[in-house]
Design a protein around this motif. Sequence first.
Motif, PDB file in Angstrom:
ATOM      1  N   GLN A   7       0.861  -1.163   0.000  1.00 21.00           N
ATOM      2  CA  GLN A   7       0.000   0.000   0.000  1.00 21.00           C
ATOM      3  C   GLN A   7       0.906   1.223   0.000  1.00 21.00           C
ATOM      4  OE1 GLN A   7      -1.800  -2.120   3.415  1.00 21.00           O
ATOM      5  NE2 GLN A   7      -3.609  -0.927   2.858  1.00 21.00           N
ATOM      6  N   ALA A   8       0.599   2.173  -0.873  1.00 27.98           N
ATOM      7  CA  ALA A   8       1.482   3.329  -1.001  1.00 27.98           C
ATOM      8  C   ALA A   8       0.685   4.613  -1.193  1.00 27.98           C
ATOM      9  CB  ALA A   8       2.427   3.131  -2.179  1.00 27.98           C
ATOM     10  N   THR A   9       1.311   5.686  -0.745  1.00 30.13           N
ATOM     11  CA  THR A   9       0.772   7.026  -0.918  1.00 30.13           C
ATOM     12  C   THR A   9       1.837   7.865  -1.604  1.00 30.13           C
ATOM     13  OG1 THR A   9      -0.481   6.764   1.116  1.00 30.13           O
ATOM     14  CG2 THR A   9      -0.201   9.010   0.300  1.00 30.13           C
ATOM     15  N   TYR A  10       1.443   8.548  -2.671  1.00 22.29           N
ATOM     16  CA  TYR A  10       2.378   9.411  -3.380  1.00 22.29           C
ATOM     17  C   TYR A  10       2.645  10.679  -2.583  1.00 22.29           C
ATOM     18  CZ  TYR A  10       2.181   6.732  -7.709  1.00 22.29           C
ATOM     19  OH  TYR A  10       2.296   5.753  -8.642  1.00 22.29           O
ATOM     20  N   THR A  11       3.892  11.130  -2.604  1.00 20.78           N
ATOM     21  CA  THR A  11       4.231  12.455  -2.087  1.00 20.78           C
ATOM     22  C   THR A  11       3.825  13.459  -3.167  1.00 20.78           C
ATOM     23  OG1 THR A  11       6.439  12.427  -3.073  1.00 20.78           O
ATOM     24  CG2 THR A  11       6.220  11.518  -0.822  1.00 20.78           C
ATOM     25  N   PRO A  12       3.853  14.754  -2.881  1.00 22.98           N
ATOM     26  CA  PRO A  12       3.536  15.730  -3.929  1.00 22.98           C
ATOM     27  C   PRO A  12       4.418  15.558  -5.174  1.00 22.98           C
ATOM     28  CG  PRO A  12       3.430  16.806  -1.802  1.00 22.98           C
ATOM     29  CD  PRO A  12       3.975  15.417  -1.562  1.00 22.98           C
ATOM     30  N   GLU A  13       5.697  15.292  -4.993  1.00 24.22           N
ATOM     31  CA  GLU A  13       6.585  15.089  -6.147  1.00 24.22           C
ATOM     32  C   GLU A  13       6.215  13.819  -6.910  1.00 24.22           C
ATOM     33  OE1 GLU A  13       8.905  17.068  -7.657  1.00 24.22           O
ATOM     34  OE2 GLU A  13       8.031  18.522  -6.272  1.00 24.22           O
ATOM     35  N   GLY A  14       5.883  12.770  -6.178  1.00 23.27           N
ATOM     36  CA  GLY A  14       5.471  11.534  -6.819  1.00 23.27           C
ATOM     37  C   GLY A  14       4.184  11.703  -7.602  1.00 23.27           C
ATOM     38  N   ALA A  47      -6.138   4.045  -6.223  1.00 27.56           N
ATOM     39  CA  ALA A  47      -7.255   4.311  -5.327  1.00 27.56           C
ATOM     40  C   ALA A  47      -7.202   5.767  -4.890  1.00 27.56           C
ATOM     41  CB  ALA A  47      -7.163   3.390  -4.117  1.00 27.56           C
ATOM     42  N   PHE A  48      -8.203   6.169  -4.163  1.00 29.41           N
ATOM     43  CA  PHE A  48      -8.144   7.471  -3.512  1.00 29.41           C
ATOM     44  C   PHE A  48      -8.599   7.286  -2.080  1.00 29.41           C
ATOM     45  CE2 PHE A  48     -11.988   7.201  -6.091  1.00 29.41           C
ATOM     46  CZ  PHE A  48     -13.004   7.423  -5.173  1.00 29.41           C
ATOM     47  N   GLY A  49      -8.086   8.117  -1.214  1.00 24.43           N
ATOM     48  CA  GLY A  49      -8.309   7.951   0.218  1.00 24.43           C
ATOM     49  C   GLY A  49      -6.959   7.882   0.897  1.00 24.43           C
ATOM     50  N   ALA A  50      -6.830   6.991   1.854  1.00 24.23           N
ATOM     51  CA  ALA A  50      -5.572   6.877   2.596  1.00 24.23           C
ATOM     52  C   ALA A  50      -4.436   6.362   1.715  1.00 24.23           C
ATOM     53  CB  ALA A  50      -5.752   5.960   3.799  1.00 24.23           C
ATOM     54  N   ASP A  51      -4.743   5.510   0.744  1.00 28.29           N
ATOM     55  CA  ASP A  51      -3.727   4.952  -0.153  1.00 28.29           C
ATOM     56  C   ASP A  51      -4.004   5.376  -1.585  1.00 28.29           C
ATOM     57  OD1 ASP A  51      -2.349   3.393   1.852  1.00 28.29           O
ATOM     58  OD2 ASP A  51      -4.072   2.040   1.819  1.00 28.29           O
ATOM     59  N   ASP A  52      -2.929   5.616  -2.328  1.00 31.74           N
ATOM     60  CA  ASP A  52      -3.053   5.977  -3.742  1.00 31.74           C
ATOM     61  C   ASP A  52      -2.885   4.778  -4.663  1.00 31.74           C
ATOM     62  OD1 ASP A  52      -3.386   8.762  -3.263  1.00 31.74           O
ATOM     63  OD2 ASP A  52      -1.222   8.944  -2.957  1.00 31.74           O
ATOM     64  N   ILE A  53      -2.154   3.781  -4.194  1.00 32.91           N
ATOM     65  CA  ILE A  53      -1.884   2.616  -5.029  1.00 32.91           C
ATOM     66  C   ILE A  53      -1.828   1.374  -4.137  1.00 32.91           C
ATOM     67  CG2 ILE A  53       0.614   2.933  -4.950  1.00 32.91           C
ATOM     68  CD1 ILE A  53       0.675   1.987  -7.886  1.00 32.91           C
ATOM     69  N   ILE A  54      -2.377   0.282  -4.649  1.00 33.70           N
ATOM     70  CA  ILE A  54      -2.393  -0.989  -3.940  1.00 33.70           C
ATOM     71  C   ILE A  54      -1.922  -2.064  -4.906  1.00 33.70           C
ATOM     72  CG2 ILE A  54      -3.846  -2.689  -2.775  1.00 33.70           C
ATOM     73  CD1 ILE A  54      -5.697  -0.231  -2.099  1.00 33.70           C
ATOM     74  N   LEU A  55      -0.958  -2.857  -4.457  1.00 37.58           N
ATOM     75  CA  LEU A  55      -0.415  -3.925  -5.296  1.00 37.58           C
ATOM     76  C   LEU A  55      -0.393  -5.238  -4.529  1.00 37.58           C
ATOM     77  CD1 LEU A  55       1.819  -1.298  -5.651  1.00 37.58           C
ATOM     78  CD2 LEU A  55       2.277  -2.732  -7.598  1.00 37.58           C
ATOM     79  N   ILE A  56      -0.501  -6.320  -5.257  1.00 35.95           N
ATOM     80  CA  ILE A  56      -0.204  -7.650  -4.727  1.00 35.95           C
ATOM     81  C   ILE A  56       0.909  -8.194  -5.611  1.00 35.95           C
ATOM     82  CG2 ILE A  56      -1.022  -9.986  -4.295  1.00 35.95           C
ATOM     83  CD1 ILE A  56      -3.774  -8.775  -3.739  1.00 35.95           C
ATOM     84  N   VAL A  57       2.036  -8.507  -4.993  1.00 37.46           N
ATOM     85  CA  VAL A  57       3.205  -8.960  -5.746  1.00 37.46           C
ATOM     86  C   VAL A  57       3.762 -10.246  -5.148  1.00 37.46           C
ATOM     87  CG1 VAL A  57       3.842  -6.628  -6.504  1.00 37.46           C
ATOM     88  CG2 VAL A  57       4.790  -7.529  -4.394  1.00 37.46           C
ATOM     89  N   ASP A  58       4.372 -11.038  -5.997  1.00 41.55           N
ATOM     90  CA  ASP A  58       5.090 -12.239  -5.584  1.00 41.55           C
ATOM     91  C   ASP A  58       6.574 -11.957  -5.775  1.00 41.55           C
ATOM     92  OD1 ASP A  58       2.747 -13.841  -5.229  1.00 41.55           O
ATOM     93  OD2 ASP A  58       2.656 -14.131  -7.381  1.00 41.55           O
ATOM     94  N   ALA A  77       9.431   9.540  -3.454  1.00 40.41           N
ATOM     95  CA  ALA A  77       8.225   9.730  -4.256  1.00 40.41           C
ATOM     96  C   ALA A  77       6.998   9.056  -3.650  1.00 40.41           C
ATOM     97  CB  ALA A  77       8.449   9.202  -5.678  1.00 40.41           C
ATOM     98  N   LEU A  78       7.225   8.106  -2.745  1.00 37.34           N
ATOM     99  CA  LEU A  78       6.118   7.349  -2.161  1.00 37.34           C
ATOM    100  C   LEU A  78       6.395   7.035  -0.702  1.00 37.34           C
ATOM    101  CD1 LEU A  78       6.248   4.949  -5.082  1.00 37.34           C
ATOM    102  CD2 LEU A  78       4.037   5.777  -4.395  1.00 37.34           C
ATOM    103  N   HIS A  79       5.333   6.929   0.054  1.00 37.45           N
ATOM    104  CA  HIS A  79       5.379   6.356   1.389  1.00 37.45           C
ATOM    105  C   HIS A  79       4.709   5.000   1.254  1.00 37.45           C
ATOM    106  CE1 HIS A  79       6.662  10.111   3.152  1.00 37.45           C
ATOM    107  NE2 HIS A  79       5.670  10.723   2.519  1.00 37.45           N
ATOM    108  N   THR A  80       5.411   3.936   1.632  1.00 33.58           N
ATOM    109  CA  THR A  80       4.881   2.595   1.402  1.00 33.58           C
ATOM    110  C   THR A  80       4.864   1.764   2.676  1.00 33.58           C
ATOM    111  OG1 THR A  80       7.035   1.617   0.900  1.00 33.58           O
ATOM    112  CG2 THR A  80       5.843   2.598  -0.940  1.00 33.58           C
ATOM    113  N   ARG A  81       4.040   0.728   2.633  1.00 36.58           N
ATOM    114  CA  ARG A  81       4.088  -0.323   3.640  1.00 36.58           C
ATOM    115  C   ARG A  81       3.792  -1.637   2.938  1.00 36.58           C
ATOM    116  NH1 ARG A  81      -0.549   2.407   4.510  1.00 36.58           N
ATOM    117  NH2 ARG A  81      -2.465   1.235   4.850  1.00 36.58           N
ATOM    118  N   ALA A  82       4.516  -2.654   3.337  1.00 34.50           N
ATOM    119  CA  ALA A  82       4.366  -3.983   2.742  1.00 34.50           C
ATOM    120  C   ALA A  82       3.928  -4.956   3.831  1.00 34.50           C
ATOM    121  CB  ALA A  82       5.677  -4.445   2.113  1.00 34.50           C
ATOM    122  N   THR A  83       2.951  -5.758   3.504  1.00 37.77           N
ATOM    123  CA  THR A  83       2.424  -6.747   4.434  1.00 37.77           C
ATOM    124  C   THR A  83       2.601  -8.128   3.818  1.00 37.77           C
ATOM    125  OG1 THR A  83       0.745  -5.161   5.156  1.00 37.77           O
ATOM    126  CG2 THR A  83       0.358  -7.486   5.685  1.00 37.77           C
TER     127      THR A  83
END
Length: 106
Positions: A7-14, A47-58, A77-83
């Motif tokens: 889950q990630a949120t773009y910074t203004p530059e991103g 997306a819009f809201g708390a997260d701008d982008i959501i990915l599922i990756v292997d 460019a992004l603030h991210t968290r990986a679960t």
Amino acid sequence: MPKFLIQATYTPEGTKGLLKEGASGRRSAVDQVVTGLGGKVEAMYFAFGADDIILIVDFPDPVSMAAVSLTVKASGALHTRATPLLTLDEIDEAARRQVAFRAPGM
């Protein structure tokens, strides 16, 4: 292969970069990074809201996920968290393992 929810949120530059490049440009960049480390993008949503982008990756291993996380965060460019995502079988296996634990004060 270990699976991760990102889950990630773009910074203004991103966000400026996204507006310039478009969503398909970002998808190409993500695919290149993930496949370059032997992984696969299962899903990618904006997306819009708390997260701008959501990915599922292997990824082949957690170290590959950590390498991507460090590099992306260092870009600013992004603030991210990986679960880490676990399968039902993995949770069943974990439930069968004996763990010696004493709760505080018990």
